[in-house]
Design a protein around this motif. Structure first.
Motif, PDB file in Angstrom:
ATOM      1  N   PRO A  79       0.801  -1.227   0.000  1.00  7.39           N
ATOM      2  CA  PRO A  79       0.000   0.000   0.000  1.00  7.39           C
ATOM      3  C   PRO A  79       0.834   1.278   0.000  1.00  7.39           C
ATOM      4  CG  PRO A  79      -0.199  -1.185   2.096  1.00  7.39           C
ATOM      5  CD  PRO A  79       0.460  -2.100   1.132  1.00  7.39           C
ATOM      6  N   ALA A  80       1.975   1.266   0.707  1.00  4.61           N
ATOM      7  CA  ALA A  80       2.819   2.465   0.738  1.00  4.61           C
ATOM      8  C   ALA A  80       3.478   2.708  -0.618  1.00  4.61           C
ATOM      9  CB  ALA A  80       3.884   2.330   1.826  1.00  4.61           C
ATOM     10  N   SER A 137      18.211  10.503   6.691  1.00  2.29           N
ATOM     11  CA  SER A 137      19.496  11.185   6.845  1.00  2.29           C
ATOM     12  C   SER A 137      20.349  11.089   5.587  1.00  2.29           C
ATOM     13  CB  SER A 137      20.262  10.598   8.040  1.00  2.29           C
ATOM     14  OG  SER A 137      20.497   9.208   7.853  1.00  2.29           O
ATOM     15  N   ILE A 138      19.928  10.266   4.624  1.00  5.64           N
ATOM     16  CA  ILE A 138      20.615  10.172   3.338  1.00  5.64           C
ATOM     17  C   ILE A 138      19.882  11.050   2.330  1.00  5.64           C
ATOM     18  CG2 ILE A 138      21.414   8.634   1.503  1.00  5.64           C
ATOM     19  CD1 ILE A 138      21.212   6.335   3.482  1.00  5.64           C
ATOM     20  N   GLU A 139      20.577  11.974   1.747  1.00  2.00           N
ATOM     21  CA  GLU A 139      19.943  12.879   0.789  1.00  2.00           C
ATOM     22  C   GLU A 139      19.322  12.108  -0.368  1.00  2.00           C
ATOM     23  OE1 GLU A 139      21.011  16.555  -2.268  1.00  2.00           O
ATOM     24  OE2 GLU A 139      22.508  15.892  -0.802  1.00  2.00           O
ATOM     25  N   GLY A 140      18.085  12.440  -0.670  1.00  2.00           N
ATOM     26  CA  GLY A 140      17.391  11.823  -1.792  1.00  2.00           C
ATOM     27  C   GLY A 140      16.755  10.486  -1.497  1.00  2.00           C
ATOM     28  N   VAL A 141      16.840  10.024  -0.261  1.00  2.00           N
ATOM     29  CA  VAL A 141      16.219   8.754   0.126  1.00  2.00           C
ATOM     30  C   VAL A 141      15.090   9.054   1.108  1.00  2.00           C
ATOM     31  CG1 VAL A 141      16.529   6.496   1.207  1.00  2.00           C
ATOM     32  CG2 VAL A 141      18.342   7.451  -0.233  1.00  2.00           C
ATOM     33  N   PHE A 142      13.872   8.677   0.746  1.00  2.00           N
ATOM     34  CA  PHE A 142      12.678   8.964   1.527  1.00  2.00           C
ATOM     35  C   PHE A 142      12.107   7.655   2.083  1.00  2.00           C
ATOM     36  CE2 PHE A 142      13.413  12.208  -1.553  1.00  2.00           C
ATOM     37  CZ  PHE A 142      13.029  13.399  -0.979  1.00  2.00           C
ATOM     38  N   ALA A 143      11.296   7.745   3.123  1.00  2.00           N
ATOM     39  CA  ALA A 143      10.699   6.547   3.728  1.00  2.00           C
ATOM     40  C   ALA A 143       9.246   6.820   4.074  1.00  2.00           C
ATOM     41  CB  ALA A 143      11.470   6.132   4.972  1.00  2.00           C
ATOM     42  N   CYS A 144       8.413   5.776   3.981  1.00  2.00           N
ATOM     43  CA  CYS A 144       6.997   5.924   4.301  1.00  2.00           C
ATOM     44  C   CYS A 144       6.394   4.566   4.628  1.00  2.00           C
ATOM     45  CB  CYS A 144       6.240   6.553   3.131  1.00  2.00           C
ATOM     46  SG  CYS A 144       6.354   5.608   1.589  1.00  2.00           S
ATOM     47  N   GLY A 145       5.239   4.591   5.281  1.00  2.00           N
ATOM     48  CA  GLY A 145       4.550   3.353   5.609  1.00  2.00           C
ATOM     49  C   GLY A 145       5.172   2.641   6.794  1.00  2.00           C
ATOM     50  N   ASN A 146       4.955   1.340   6.864  1.00  2.00           N
ATOM     51  CA  ASN A 146       5.393   0.576   8.029  1.00  2.00           C
ATOM     52  C   ASN A 146       6.897   0.386   8.116  1.00  2.00           C
ATOM     53  OD1 ASN A 146       2.836   0.351   9.023  1.00  2.00           O
ATOM     54  ND2 ASN A 146       2.512  -1.761   8.397  1.00  2.00           N
ATOM     55  N   VAL A 147       7.631   0.693   7.047  1.00  2.00           N
ATOM     56  CA  VAL A 147       9.089   0.662   7.155  1.00  2.00           C
ATOM     57  C   VAL A 147       9.576   1.856   7.973  1.00  2.00           C
ATOM     58  CG1 VAL A 147       9.762   2.043   5.132  1.00  2.00           C
ATOM     59  CG2 VAL A 147      11.173   0.102   5.824  1.00  2.00           C
ATOM     60  N   LEU A 148       8.762   2.900   8.035  1.00  2.00           N
ATOM     61  CA  LEU A 148       9.104   4.097   8.792  1.00  2.00           C
ATOM     62  C   LEU A 148       8.669   3.975  10.243  1.00  2.00           C
ATOM     63  CD1 LEU A 148      10.128   7.003   8.890  1.00  2.00           C
ATOM     64  CD2 LEU A 148       7.919   7.752   7.983  1.00  2.00           C
ATOM     65  N   HIS A 149       7.440   3.582  10.462  1.00  2.00           N
ATOM     66  CA  HIS A 149       6.927   3.261  11.797  1.00  2.00           C
ATOM     67  C   HIS A 149       5.639   2.476  11.604  1.00  2.00           C
ATOM     68  CE1 HIS A 149       3.907   6.802  12.080  1.00  2.00           C
ATOM     69  NE2 HIS A 149       4.442   6.845  10.880  1.00  2.00           N
ATOM     70  N   VAL A 150       5.304   1.621  12.540  1.00  2.00           N
ATOM     71  CA  VAL A 150       4.155   0.739  12.390  1.00  2.00           C
ATOM     72  C   VAL A 150       2.866   1.538  12.561  1.00  2.00           C
ATOM     73  CG1 VAL A 150       2.971  -1.291  13.279  1.00  2.00           C
ATOM     74  CG2 VAL A 150       5.471  -1.257  13.164  1.00  2.00           C
ATOM     75  N   ASP A 195      -1.480   1.829  12.488  1.00  2.00           N
ATOM     76  CA  ASP A 195      -2.650   1.020  12.837  1.00  2.00           C
ATOM     77  C   ASP A 195      -3.710   1.057  11.750  1.00  2.00           C
ATOM     78  OD1 ASP A 195      -3.279   3.643  13.312  1.00  2.00           O
ATOM     79  OD2 ASP A 195      -3.525   3.432  15.466  1.00  2.00           O
ATOM     80  N   LEU A 196      -3.693   2.055  10.862  1.00  2.00           N
ATOM     81  CA  LEU A 196      -4.661   2.155   9.776  1.00  2.00           C
ATOM     82  C   LEU A 196      -3.927   2.292   8.445  1.00  2.00           C
ATOM     83  CD1 LEU A 196      -7.339   4.622  11.235  1.00  2.00           C
ATOM     84  CD2 LEU A 196      -7.436   2.126  11.149  1.00  2.00           C
ATOM     85  N   VAL A 197      -4.345   1.511   7.454  1.00  2.00           N
ATOM     86  CA  VAL A 197      -3.705   1.593   6.146  1.00  2.00           C
ATOM     87  C   VAL A 197      -4.012   2.928   5.475  1.00  2.00           C
ATOM     88  CG1 VAL A 197      -5.578   0.580   4.798  1.00  2.00           C
ATOM     89  CG2 VAL A 197      -3.219   0.258   4.056  1.00  2.00           C
ATOM     90  N   ASP A 198      -5.115   3.567   5.839  1.00  2.00           N
ATOM     91  CA  ASP A 198      -5.430   4.883   5.279  1.00  2.00           C
ATOM     92  C   ASP A 198      -4.323   5.885   5.610  1.00  2.00           C
ATOM     93  OD1 ASP A 198      -8.678   4.804   4.568  1.00  2.00           O
ATOM     94  OD2 ASP A 198      -8.036   3.397   6.110  1.00  2.00           O
ATOM     95  N   TYR A 199      -3.771   5.793   6.834  1.00  2.00           N
ATOM     96  CA  TYR A 199      -2.675   6.683   7.206  1.00  2.00           C
ATOM     97  C   TYR A 199      -1.406   6.339   6.430  1.00  2.00           C
ATOM     98  CZ  TYR A 199      -5.559   8.142  11.193  1.00  2.00           C
ATOM     99  OH  TYR A 199      -6.555   8.648  11.987  1.00  2.00           O
ATOM    100  N   VAL A 200      -1.220   5.051   6.157  1.00  2.00           N
ATOM    101  CA  VAL A 200      -0.080   4.630   5.336  1.00  2.00           C
ATOM    102  C   VAL A 200      -0.151   5.287   3.965  1.00  2.00           C
ATOM    103  CG1 VAL A 200       0.964   2.676   4.110  1.00  2.00           C
ATOM    104  CG2 VAL A 200       0.322   2.434   6.510  1.00  2.00           C
ATOM    105  N   SER A 201      -1.328   5.222   3.339  1.00  2.00           N
ATOM    106  CA  SER A 201      -1.503   5.789   2.007  1.00  2.00           C
ATOM    107  C   SER A 201      -1.297   7.296   2.012  1.00  2.00           C
ATOM    108  CB  SER A 201      -2.900   5.450   1.473  1.00  2.00           C
ATOM    109  OG  SER A 201      -3.080   4.048   1.387  1.00  2.00           O
ATOM    110  N   GLU A 202      -1.817   7.965   3.015  1.00  2.00           N
ATOM    111  CA  GLU A 202      -1.668   9.418   3.116  1.00  2.00           C
ATOM    112  C   GLU A 202      -0.195   9.793   3.249  1.00  2.00           C
ATOM    113  OE1 GLU A 202      -2.629  12.830   6.442  1.00  2.00           O
ATOM    114  OE2 GLU A 202      -4.143  11.286   6.101  1.00  2.00           O
ATOM    115  N   GLU A 203       0.498   9.103   4.131  1.00  2.00           N
ATOM    116  CA  GLU A 203       1.920   9.363   4.348  1.00  2.00           C
ATOM    117  C   GLU A 203       2.733   9.052   3.094  1.00  2.00           C
ATOM    118  OE1 GLU A 203       4.028   8.362   8.289  1.00  2.00           O
ATOM    119  OE2 GLU A 203       4.499   6.693   6.961  1.00  2.00           O
ATOM    120  N   ALA A 204       2.416   7.933   2.438  1.00  2.00           N
ATOM    121  CA  ALA A 204       3.144   7.526   1.245  1.00  2.00           C
ATOM    122  C   ALA A 204       2.921   8.488   0.091  1.00  2.00           C
ATOM    123  CB  ALA A 204       2.747   6.113   0.844  1.00  2.00           C
ATOM    124  N   ALA A 205       1.690   8.976  -0.054  1.00  2.06           N
ATOM    125  CA  ALA A 205       1.420   9.963  -1.100  1.00  2.06           C
ATOM    126  C   ALA A 205       2.259  11.218  -0.878  1.00  2.06           C
ATOM    127  CB  ALA A 205      -0.066  10.309  -1.118  1.00  2.06           C
TER     128      ALA A 205
END
Length: 423
Positions: free
Chosen positions: A13-14, A286-299, A301-311
């Motif tokens: 989803p992310a 901390s690495i320039e040009g490398v972004f993170a989102c979804g459960n790899v960033l933090h766990v 509880d709602l996939v809707d928040y995953v999608s919002e963060e990933a977008a």
């Protein structure tokens, strides 16, 4: 070496939401890498409803929710590779991946989005005494076997851990005709959403044993029972409180671990609290040009928040490639957690470069009632205050910070988020 503007690692989803958002922002040269045989990630085995209420304003099952984003990716013509494992990621955004069609491939990216998701904590990390009989499953593995392959994993079930997957599987197995004898939780409170406690345990009369844990697994060829004991305030079993629960199956729902082996290898700073990368307001590590989102960033509880963060990650990566969100070095301001706030994401922000409104998500260390959430700068100036009637570790909280408020007088050098008693 083939060079892409953007590479996204993970097609769950992310990754799907990030890819769609990046394409909408004008990134045309991108590639999505997924190690599974299909896109969608964990959602493909989550056949229960409850997804999409925030994102699509309707209630969907996991596969239906994933299909919405898969349709976007396909309609936008975003290229992806399935059955593809990323073996290496370096700080200069060079990736090595492998699959059956191409073999071993090395590529370069102008930007990378990490969306690898998370994995379940295994039995070996729990240090439960006993042999290694059949009948011990992680809750996610059981969910896959039951929902995707139609397997019956057992008849008499005990579940250790009250995470959301474990609670949902308690209901699912009961509906399949199994007898869930108990859910044991080491902590004095549940780690799952309140709605899952009601809908998955209370509605099916499944007992929840708080401050209990499994201290022994019985059986050699197959599980024949587990011994459950009460634990003290230090989470140590109390002698004399042991009870034998005869069962043929033990499910483990004892937490999720973000998949950050690639992140560590590349040299990204990892938070000891979230086990995910440390990011600023643009979700850049901390690495320039490398972004993170979804459960790899933090766990989440709602996939809707995953999608919002990933977008948002997809949008920020696109702006990075277009040089629209550059900020002077050293401008990131850390957010310090106090008074029961366990962590925030992002962990730092750039007041002058941040968007006009920024969503900051956080979790608390323990259940709390009637608190005042307060954000202060280094001088003690109150920037935000909100009353909170109820907070729980299993439910993510969020606040919206306004740039005009943070920079009303002068840009802060440090921010402190705390929970205080009502006065």
């Amino acid at each position: 070496m083939r060079c892409y503007d953007l590479i996204i690692i993970g097609g769950g989803p992310a990754g799907l939401a990030a890819a769609a958002a990046a394409r909408a922002e004008g990134v045309t040269d991108l590639l999505l890498l997924e190690r599974d045989a299909v896109l969608g990630g964990i959602l493909n085995q989550c056949i229960h409803n409850g997804f999409g209420l925030h994102t699509f304003k309707e209630e969907l099952t996991g596969p239906e929710y994933a299909a919405r984003y898969m349709e976007q990716v396909e309609s936008l013509g975003i290229p992806f590779r399935l059955n593809t494992t990323v073996l290496h990621l370096s700080a200069d955004r060079t990736l090595t991946y492998i699959n059956a069609e191409e073999g071993l491939v090395t590529v370069k990216a102008g930007a990378v989005i990490l969306a690898m998701g998370c994995r379940e904590r295994p039995r070996g990390a729990l240090l439960i005494p006993g042999t290694r009989p059949a009948g011990i499953f992680s809750a996610g593995t059981a969910q896959k076997l039951v929902n995707l392959y139609g397997e019956a994993i057992g008849k008499e079930i005990v579940i250790l851990g009250s995470g959301d997957i474990g609670l949902i599987m308690a209901r699912r197995l009961t509906m399949e005709g199994a007898h869930v004898k108990a859910v044991a939780e080491l902590l004095p409170y549940s780690g799952g959403l309140a709605r899952n406690l009601v809908q998955c345990l209370d509605d099916y009369d499944i007992p929840l044993l708080l401050s209990h844990t499994v201290v022994e697994i019985k059986g050699r060829e197959r599980v024949t029972g587990v011994v459950i004991a009460k634990v003290d305030e230090n989470r140590r079993p109390i002698p004399g409180t042991e009870t034998l629960y005869e069962c043929d199956t033990l499910l483990l729902s004892c937490g999720l671990i973000p998949e950050n082996e690639l992140s560590r290898e590349a040299g990204a700073a990892i938070s000891p609290v979230t086990a995910g990368p440390v990011v600023t307001d643009d979700l850049q590590t901390s690495i320039e040009g490398v972004f993170a989102c979804g459960n790899v960033l933090h766990v989440h509880d709602l996939v809707d928040y995953v999608s919002e963060e990933a977008a948002n990650a997809g949008k920020q990566a696109a702006q990075y490639l277009q040089k629209k969100n550059a900020a002077p070095a050293g401008e990131a301001v850390p957010i310090v957690c106090e008074g029961g706030v366990r962590y925030t994401v992002p962990q730092a922000l750039r007041p002058k470069a941040m968007p006009e409104k920024l969503t900051v998500r956080f979790r608390v260390q323990a259940p709390m009632k009637n608190r005042v959430l307060t954000l202060r700068d280094e001088t003690g100036r109150v920037l935000l205050q909100q009353k909170k009637k109820h907070l729980a570790p299993g439910e993510m909280e969020q606040i919206v910070l306004k740039k005009e408020v943070l920079c009303a007088e002068s840009a802060p050098k440090r921010l402190t988020l705390s929970l205080e008693d009502e006065t």
